[in-house]
Design a protein around this motif. Structure first.
Motif, PDB file in Angstrom:
ATOM      1  N   SER A  12       0.842  -1.198   0.000  1.00  9.09           N
ATOM      2  CA  SER A  12       0.000   0.000   0.000  1.00  9.09           C
ATOM      3  C   SER A  12       0.878   1.250   0.000  1.00  9.09           C
ATOM      4  CB  SER A  12      -0.898   0.003   1.236  1.00  9.09           C
ATOM      5  OG  SER A  12      -0.117   0.210   2.411  1.00  9.09           O
ATOM      6  N   ALA A  13       0.255   2.402  -0.255  1.00 13.46           N
ATOM      7  CA  ALA A  13       0.996   3.665  -0.232  1.00 13.46           C
ATOM      8  C   ALA A  13       1.611   3.905   1.144  1.00 13.46           C
ATOM      9  CB  ALA A  13       0.075   4.820  -0.617  1.00 13.46           C
ATOM     10  N   GLY A  14       0.867   3.560   2.189  1.00  9.06           N
ATOM     11  CA  GLY A  14       1.378   3.741   3.539  1.00  9.06           C
ATOM     12  C   GLY A  14       2.561   2.830   3.833  1.00  9.06           C
ATOM     13  N   GLN A  15       2.497   1.609   3.333  1.00 12.38           N
ATOM     14  CA  GLN A  15       3.613   0.680   3.534  1.00 12.38           C
ATOM     15  C   GLN A  15       4.840   1.122   2.741  1.00 12.38           C
ATOM     16  OE1 GLN A  15       1.371  -2.832   2.398  1.00 12.38           O
ATOM     17  NE2 GLN A  15       1.438  -3.627   4.496  1.00 12.38           N
ATOM     18  N   GLN A  16       4.635   1.634   1.546  1.00  8.67           N
ATOM     19  CA  GLN A  16       5.765   2.158   0.783  1.00  8.67           C
ATOM     20  C   GLN A  16       6.408   3.340   1.509  1.00  8.67           C
ATOM     21  OE1 GLN A  16       5.135   2.849  -3.409  1.00  8.67           O
ATOM     22  NE2 GLN A  16       3.835   1.041  -3.621  1.00  8.67           N
ATOM     23  N   ARG A  17       5.581   4.176   2.121  1.00 15.23           N
ATOM     24  CA  ARG A  17       6.117   5.290   2.906  1.00 15.23           C
ATOM     25  C   ARG A  17       6.940   4.763   4.071  1.00 15.23           C
ATOM     26  NH1 ARG A  17       7.182  10.477   2.025  1.00 15.23           N
ATOM     27  NH2 ARG A  17       5.293  10.476   0.762  1.00 15.23           N
ATOM     28  N   ARG A  18       6.506   3.696   4.690  1.00 17.78           N
ATOM     29  CA  ARG A  18       7.261   3.116   5.808  1.00 17.78           C
ATOM     30  C   ARG A  18       8.619   2.583   5.343  1.00 17.78           C
ATOM     31  NH1 ARG A  18       4.185   1.278  10.631  1.00 17.78           N
ATOM     32  NH2 ARG A  18       2.064   2.129  10.503  1.00 17.78           N
ATOM     33  N   VAL A  19       8.660   2.029   4.126  1.00 17.61           N
ATOM     34  CA  VAL A  19       9.955   1.597   3.582  1.00 17.61           C
ATOM     35  C   VAL A  19      10.907   2.793   3.514  1.00 17.61           C
ATOM     36  CG1 VAL A  19      11.166   0.644   1.582  1.00 17.61           C
ATOM     37  CG2 VAL A  19       8.942  -0.293   2.247  1.00 17.61           C
ATOM     38  N   ALA A  20      10.394   3.907   3.014  1.00 15.56           N
ATOM     39  CA  ALA A  20      11.226   5.118   2.935  1.00 15.56           C
ATOM     40  C   ALA A  20      11.652   5.591   4.324  1.00 15.56           C
ATOM     41  CB  ALA A  20      10.468   6.214   2.200  1.00 15.56           C
ATOM     42  N   LEU A  21      10.718   5.562   5.270  1.00 15.42           N
ATOM     43  CA  LEU A  21      11.016   6.044   6.620  1.00 15.42           C
ATOM     44  C   LEU A  21      12.027   5.156   7.340  1.00 15.42           C
ATOM     45  CD1 LEU A  21       7.424   7.062   7.753  1.00 15.42           C
ATOM     46  CD2 LEU A  21       9.325   8.609   7.260  1.00 15.42           C
ATOM     47  N   ALA A  22      12.184   3.920   6.875  1.00 15.69           N
ATOM     48  CA  ALA A  22      13.193   3.047   7.469  1.00 15.69           C
ATOM     49  C   ALA A  22      14.593   3.622   7.303  1.00 15.69           C
ATOM     50  CB  ALA A  22      13.107   1.656   6.855  1.00 15.69           C
ATOM     51  N   ARG A  23      14.777   4.527   6.339  1.00 15.24           N
ATOM     52  CA  ARG A  23      16.074   5.193   6.177  1.00 15.24           C
ATOM     53  C   ARG A  23      16.464   5.962   7.429  1.00 15.24           C
ATOM     54  NH1 ARG A  23      15.504   9.102   1.429  1.00 15.24           N
ATOM     55  NH2 ARG A  23      17.690   9.511   1.913  1.00 15.24           N
ATOM     56  N   LEU A  24      15.492   6.489   8.153  1.00 12.92           N
ATOM     57  CA  LEU A  24      15.790   7.258   9.362  1.00 12.92           C
ATOM     58  C   LEU A  24      16.473   6.379  10.407  1.00 12.92           C
ATOM     59  CD1 LEU A  24      12.466   9.275   9.745  1.00 12.92           C
ATOM     60  CD2 LEU A  24      14.557   9.957   8.553  1.00 12.92           C
ATOM     61  N   VAL A  25      16.162   5.091  10.360  1.00 10.20           N
ATOM     62  CA  VAL A  25      16.781   4.128  11.276  1.00 10.20           C
ATOM     63  C   VAL A  25      18.079   3.595  10.693  1.00 10.20           C
ATOM     64  CG1 VAL A  25      16.446   1.944  12.499  1.00 10.20           C
ATOM     65  CG2 VAL A  25      14.484   3.443  12.084  1.00 10.20           C
ATOM     66  N   LEU A  26      18.054   3.322   9.399  1.00 10.22           N
ATOM     67  CA  LEU A  26      19.145   2.596   8.743  1.00 10.22           C
ATOM     68  C   LEU A  26      20.369   3.474   8.470  1.00 10.22           C
ATOM     69  CD1 LEU A  26      19.727  -0.233   7.427  1.00 10.22           C
ATOM     70  CD2 LEU A  26      18.989   0.800   5.269  1.00 10.22           C
ATOM     71  N   VAL A  27      20.129   4.736   8.097  1.00 10.99           N
ATOM     72  CA  VAL A  27      21.212   5.626   7.667  1.00 10.99           C
ATOM     73  C   VAL A  27      21.332   6.768   8.670  1.00 10.99           C
ATOM     74  CG1 VAL A  27      22.104   7.047   5.789  1.00 10.99           C
ATOM     75  CG2 VAL A  27      20.693   5.042   5.263  1.00 10.99           C
ATOM     76  N   PRO A  28      22.158   6.640   9.677  1.00 11.65           N
ATOM     77  CA  PRO A  28      22.234   7.666  10.709  1.00 11.65           C
ATOM     78  C   PRO A  28      22.847   8.965  10.188  1.00 11.65           C
ATOM     79  CG  PRO A  28      23.941   6.025  11.045  1.00 11.65           C
ATOM     80  CD  PRO A  28      23.093   5.509   9.935  1.00 11.65           C
ATOM     81  N   ARG A  29      22.088  10.035  10.258  1.00  9.52           N
ATOM     82  CA  ARG A  29      22.547  11.366   9.884  1.00  9.52           C
ATOM     83  C   ARG A  29      21.974  12.353  10.904  1.00  9.52           C
ATOM     84  NH1 ARG A  29      25.223   8.629   7.020  1.00  9.52           N
ATOM     85  NH2 ARG A  29      25.619   8.826   4.773  1.00  9.52           N
ATOM     86  N   PRO A  30      22.724  13.351  11.318  1.00  4.68           N
ATOM     87  CA  PRO A  30      22.205  14.279  12.330  1.00  4.68           C
ATOM     88  C   PRO A  30      21.171  15.278  11.806  1.00  4.68           C
ATOM     89  CG  PRO A  30      24.459  14.858  11.741  1.00  4.68           C
ATOM     90  CD  PRO A  30      24.162  13.560  11.067  1.00  4.68           C
ATOM     91  N   LEU A  31      21.237  15.634  10.512  1.00  7.53           N
ATOM     92  CA  LEU A  31      20.304  16.611   9.950  1.00  7.53           C
ATOM     93  C   LEU A  31      19.309  15.907   9.051  1.00  7.53           C
ATOM     94  CD1 LEU A  31      19.329  19.508   9.363  1.00  7.53           C
ATOM     95  CD2 LEU A  31      21.064  19.612   7.538  1.00  7.53           C
ATOM     96  N   TRP A  32      18.018  15.978   9.438  1.00  9.28           N
ATOM     97  CA  TRP A  32      16.952  15.407   8.624  1.00  9.28           C
ATOM     98  C   TRP A  32      16.179  16.535   7.961  1.00  9.28           C
ATOM     99  CZ3 TRP A  32      14.356  11.504  12.575  1.00  9.28           C
ATOM    100  CH2 TRP A  32      15.265  10.469  12.852  1.00  9.28           C
ATOM    101  N   VAL A  33      16.043  16.468   6.639  1.00  3.99           N
ATOM    102  CA  VAL A  33      15.209  17.404   5.890  1.00  3.99           C
ATOM    103  C   VAL A  33      14.103  16.577   5.237  1.00  3.99           C
ATOM    104  CG1 VAL A  33      15.119  19.113   4.034  1.00  3.99           C
ATOM    105  CG2 VAL A  33      17.151  18.966   5.502  1.00  3.99           C
ATOM    106  N   LEU A  34      12.883  16.757   5.723  1.00  3.47           N
ATOM    107  CA  LEU A  34      11.777  15.855   5.382  1.00  3.47           C
ATOM    108  C   LEU A  34      10.609  16.639   4.800  1.00  3.47           C
ATOM    109  CD1 LEU A  34      11.789  13.817   8.745  1.00  3.47           C
ATOM    110  CD2 LEU A  34      13.174  13.402   6.691  1.00  3.47           C
ATOM    111  N   ASP A  35      10.208  16.291   3.582  1.00  2.00           N
ATOM    112  CA  ASP A  35       9.103  16.966   2.901  1.00  2.00           C
ATOM    113  C   ASP A  35       7.874  16.068   2.960  1.00  2.00           C
ATOM    114  OD1 ASP A  35       7.563  18.633   1.386  1.00  2.00           O
ATOM    115  OD2 ASP A  35       8.756  18.463  -0.442  1.00  2.00           O
ATOM    116  N   GLU A  36       6.908  16.443   3.786  1.00  2.00           N
ATOM    117  CA  GLU A  36       5.650  15.712   3.956  1.00  2.00           C
ATOM    118  C   GLU A  36       5.871  14.230   4.310  1.00  2.00           C
ATOM    119  OE1 GLU A  36       2.803  17.031   4.185  1.00  2.00           O
ATOM    120  OE2 GLU A  36       3.088  19.022   3.324  1.00  2.00           O
ATOM    121  N   PRO A  37       6.623  13.937   5.353  1.00  4.10           N
ATOM    122  CA  PRO A  37       6.914  12.534   5.685  1.00  4.10           C
ATOM    123  C   PRO A  37       5.720  11.766   6.245  1.00  4.10           C
ATOM    124  CG  PRO A  37       7.742  13.969   7.418  1.00  4.10           C
ATOM    125  CD  PRO A  37       7.278  14.861   6.305  1.00  4.10           C
ATOM    126  N   PHE A  38       4.669  12.479   6.690  1.00  6.96           N
ATOM    127  CA  PHE A  38       3.514  11.800   7.287  1.00  6.96           C
ATOM    128  C   PHE A  38       2.491  11.335   6.244  1.00  6.96           C
ATOM    129  CE2 PHE A  38       5.253  14.394  10.667  1.00  6.96           C
ATOM    130  CZ  PHE A  38       5.171  13.577  11.775  1.00  6.96           C
TER     131      PHE A  38
END
Length: 214
Positions: free
Chosen positions: A135-161
């Motif tokens: 689903s679209a929501g599940q695909q979004r969760r795949v993308a959000l997994a980057r926040l866990v997988l790729v540690p970076r101190p600065l997050w720039v997020l366009d409509e992540p919800f």
């Protein structure tokens, strides 16, 4: 570690109209900065400029108080940008998408870390399903997994919800707060009303101007 992104006298014009002018920003560690404004006010454009994707603007950017042109490599090494589209390859499984993210970030491909990231975003059990069948929501969760997988101190997020359910919204809000409290910084646009917290600051783009919102 220093973490400070600044803009001075930033201005951007599109189709003979100023999206914003004379914009000064100073954001740093421990902050969640929400960029607000009506459709067409330049929120996505601003995020793309601040993340180094657009060069068509006036003014100057600074990273850790030095001109961005001198600090670009160091800046990009600290940045995780997520656009309005999820950026998921539909022919790949979630596990394969995360391997692709790791490769883009220059990380060693760690399957255990990929499984852990999928578990944190609630997708364990879907790791081998082609993303195009999710689903679209599940695909979004795949993308959000980057926040866990790729540690970076600065997050720039366009409509992540976008497209995620109530449980996912609550989990993502908490993740943003935890990231800020650990010394990270979040710059975000969203139509979702973020729960007030000490780390949250809001700025509003409107009619070519920018204002801090109390």
């Amino acid at each position: 570690m220093s973490l400070r992104l600044q803009a001075r006298s930033l201005a951007c014009e599109r189709d003979d109209r100023w999206l914003f002018r004379n914009l000064d920003l100073d954001i740093g560690a421990g902050e969640i900065v929400r960029v607000e404004g009506p459709n067409g006010s330049g929120k996505t454009t601003l995020l793309k400029i601040l993340s180094g994707q657009l060069a068509d603007y006036e003014g100057e950017l600074f990273w850790n108080e030095r001109p961005m042109r001198e600090m670009r490599d160091a800046f990009l090494a600290n940045l995780l940008y997520m656009g309005h589209a999820p950026g998921v390859k539909t022919a790949l499984t979630p596990l394969e998408n995360l391997a692709w993210y790791q490769a883009l970030a220059g990380q060693v491909r760690d399957e255990t870390a990929r499984y852990q990231a999928l578990e944190e975003v609630g997708l364990l059990g879907y790791e081998d399903v082609p993303a195009g069948q999710l689903s679209a929501g599940q695909q979004r969760r795949v993308a959000l997994a980057r926040l866990v997988l790729v540690p970076r101190p600065l997050w720039v997020l366009d409509e992540p919800f976008t497209a995620i359910d109530r449980e996912g919204v609550a989990a993502l809000e908490q993740r943003l707060v935890v990231h800020a409290r650990r010394g990270g910084c979040v710059l975000v646009t969203t139509h979702h009303e973020l729960t007030p917290c000490p780390e949250l600051r809001r700025i509003r783009l409107d009619e070519g101007c920018v204002d801090d919102v109390i």
